[in-house]
Motif scaffolding. Structure first.
Motif, PDB file in Angstrom:
ATOM      1  N   ASP A  47       0.867  -1.183   0.000  1.00 23.01           N
ATOM      2  CA  ASP A  47       0.000   0.000   0.000  1.00 23.01           C
ATOM      3  C   ASP A  47       0.904   1.233   0.000  1.00 23.01           C
ATOM      4  O   ASP A  47       1.607   1.502   0.973  1.00 23.01           O
ATOM      5  CB  ASP A  47      -0.894  -0.013   1.244  1.00 23.01           C
ATOM      6  N   PHE A  48       0.876   1.985  -1.106  1.00 26.39           N
ATOM      7  CA  PHE A  48       1.768   3.135  -1.257  1.00 26.39           C
ATOM      8  C   PHE A  48       1.269   4.379  -0.534  1.00 26.39           C
ATOM      9  O   PHE A  48       1.955   5.401  -0.529  1.00 26.39           O
ATOM     10  CB  PHE A  48       1.959   3.448  -2.744  1.00 26.39           C
ATOM     11  N   GLY A  49       0.098   4.314   0.070  1.00 29.46           N
ATOM     12  CA  GLY A  49      -0.411   5.468   0.809  1.00 29.46           C
ATOM     13  C   GLY A  49      -0.547   6.695  -0.064  1.00 29.46           C
ATOM     14  O   GLY A  49      -1.072   6.626  -1.179  1.00 29.46           O
ATOM     15  N   SER A 114       6.187   0.585   6.728  1.00 24.82           N
ATOM     16  CA  SER A 114       5.854  -0.281   7.865  1.00 24.82           C
ATOM     17  C   SER A 114       5.582  -1.691   7.342  1.00 24.82           C
ATOM     18  O   SER A 114       5.102  -1.876   6.225  1.00 24.82           O
ATOM     19  CB  SER A 114       4.636   0.256   8.619  1.00 24.82           C
ATOM     20  N   TYR A 115       5.889  -2.668   8.158  1.00 26.62           N
ATOM     21  CA  TYR A 115       5.878  -4.071   7.745  1.00 26.62           C
ATOM     22  C   TYR A 115       4.882  -4.855   8.596  1.00 26.62           C
ATOM     23  O   TYR A 115       4.894  -4.747   9.820  1.00 26.62           O
ATOM     24  CB  TYR A 115       7.302  -4.613   7.903  1.00 26.62           C
ATOM     25  N   ALA A 147       4.149   4.820   5.588  1.00 27.33           N
ATOM     26  CA  ALA A 147       3.629   5.564   6.736  1.00 27.33           C
ATOM     27  C   ALA A 147       4.180   6.981   6.760  1.00 27.33           C
ATOM     28  O   ALA A 147       5.365   7.205   6.479  1.00 27.33           O
ATOM     29  CB  ALA A 147       4.000   4.841   8.029  1.00 27.33           C
ATOM     30  N   ARG A 148       3.298   7.912   7.104  1.00 31.61           N
ATOM     31  CA  ARG A 148       3.704   9.306   7.329  1.00 31.61           C
ATOM     32  C   ARG A 148       3.097   9.796   8.648  1.00 31.61           C
ATOM     33  O   ARG A 148       2.220  10.665   8.653  1.00 31.61           O
ATOM     34  CB  ARG A 148       3.239  10.198   6.180  1.00 31.61           C
ATOM     35  N   PRO A 149       3.530   9.215   9.756  1.00 34.31           N
ATOM     36  CA  PRO A 149       2.978   9.682  11.041  1.00 34.31           C
ATOM     37  C   PRO A 149       3.393  11.128  11.317  1.00 34.31           C
ATOM     38  O   PRO A 149       4.428  11.597  10.848  1.00 34.31           O
ATOM     39  CB  PRO A 149       3.595   8.718  12.052  1.00 34.31           C
ATOM     40  N   PRO A 156       1.902   3.543  12.923  1.00 34.80           N
ATOM     41  CA  PRO A 156       1.521   3.528  11.511  1.00 34.80           C
ATOM     42  C   PRO A 156       0.221   2.763  11.296  1.00 34.80           C
ATOM     43  O   PRO A 156      -0.203   1.972  12.149  1.00 34.80           O
ATOM     44  CB  PRO A 156       2.700   2.809  10.845  1.00 34.80           C
ATOM     45  N   SER A 157      -0.404   2.996  10.183  1.00 32.42           N
ATOM     46  CA  SER A 157      -1.635   2.299   9.826  1.00 32.42           C
ATOM     47  C   SER A 157      -1.302   1.091   8.952  1.00 32.42           C
ATOM     48  O   SER A 157      -0.358   1.134   8.149  1.00 32.42           O
ATOM     49  CB  SER A 157      -2.582   3.238   9.067  1.00 32.42           C
TER      50      SER A 157
END
Length: 210
Positions: A47-49, A114-115, A147-149, A156-157
């Motif tokens: 998922d590239f967000g 994130s993994y 992730a971009r927290p 992360p989601s």
């Protein structure tokens, strides 16, 4: 002399048939689109967000040695950092670009991959170890989400694609399968007829010459 000509003709026919078969060879089994079938391989979800591309779901056949191998065997490109190599997944399919991450060392705490792990039909769980040491379970799902927290303390989601196998498409009717397959029986039969016909012609010419 006739035997020599016949041998050359048979050899040429075999080469032609071999070329036809080679041209119809199936593509490599490594990396197929969609989730793996039940009981085989490890499904990889990326998922590239907010980086832009649509999420990717691909199947890594067999039993990948670790999370990085699962990515690679699914046909997904992964690049590590200059300092830590593939111990740190810095770019997946070229994302993020150098404007976001230089990949010199550890990724930024507010922009990283994130993994995740999941069983088929289960829920995503954040991995407690790195992808180079984690061993994917057969038939499981491996997830990666960019992730971009807002801060390093934010969690992360998980990937937005659920770890669920899609229902298999119904099999085509026998008539459809026959119409879409290459007529190898016709090709082989035609080659046999040509060989027999030419052999008969050569034998007849030799008898007339005598």
């Amino acid at each position: 002399m006739i035997a020599s000509r016949l041998a050359r003709l048979v050899t040429a026919s075999a080469v032609l048939l071999g070329a036809c078969l080679a041209g119809a060879a199936p593509a490599s089994a490594t990396g197929t689109d969609g989730a793996c079938p039940e009981g085989g391989g490890v499904t990889v979800v990326v998922d590239f967000g907010d980086l832009g591309p649509a999420p990717v779901v691909r199947c890594a056949p067999g039993t990948p040695a670790n999370g990085i191998a699962a990515l690679q065997e699914a046909g997904i490109e992964v690049a590590g950092s200059q300092k830590y190599g593939l111990a740190v997944a810095c770019r997946i399919n070229g994302k993020p670009g150098p404007d976001v991450e230089s990949c010199a060392g550890m990724p930024s705490a507010t922009a990283y991959w994130s993994y995740w792990h999941a069983s088929a039909g289960g829920s995503w769980t954040s991995s407690q170890e790195g992808a180079q040491t984690a061993k994917p379970a057969p038939g499981s799902f491996e997830g990666w989400a960019f992730a971009r927290p807002k801060s390093a303390n934010d969690l992360p989601s998980p990937p937005r694609i659920a770890p669920v196998r899609q229902a298999s498409a119904p099999a085509s009717a026998p008539a459809d399968q026959g119409g879409s397959s290459f007529p190898w029986d016709v090709v082989v039969g035609a080659l046999v007829i040509v060989v027999i016909g030419v052999a008969g012609t050569l034998v007849a010419r030799r008898r007339r010459a005598q």
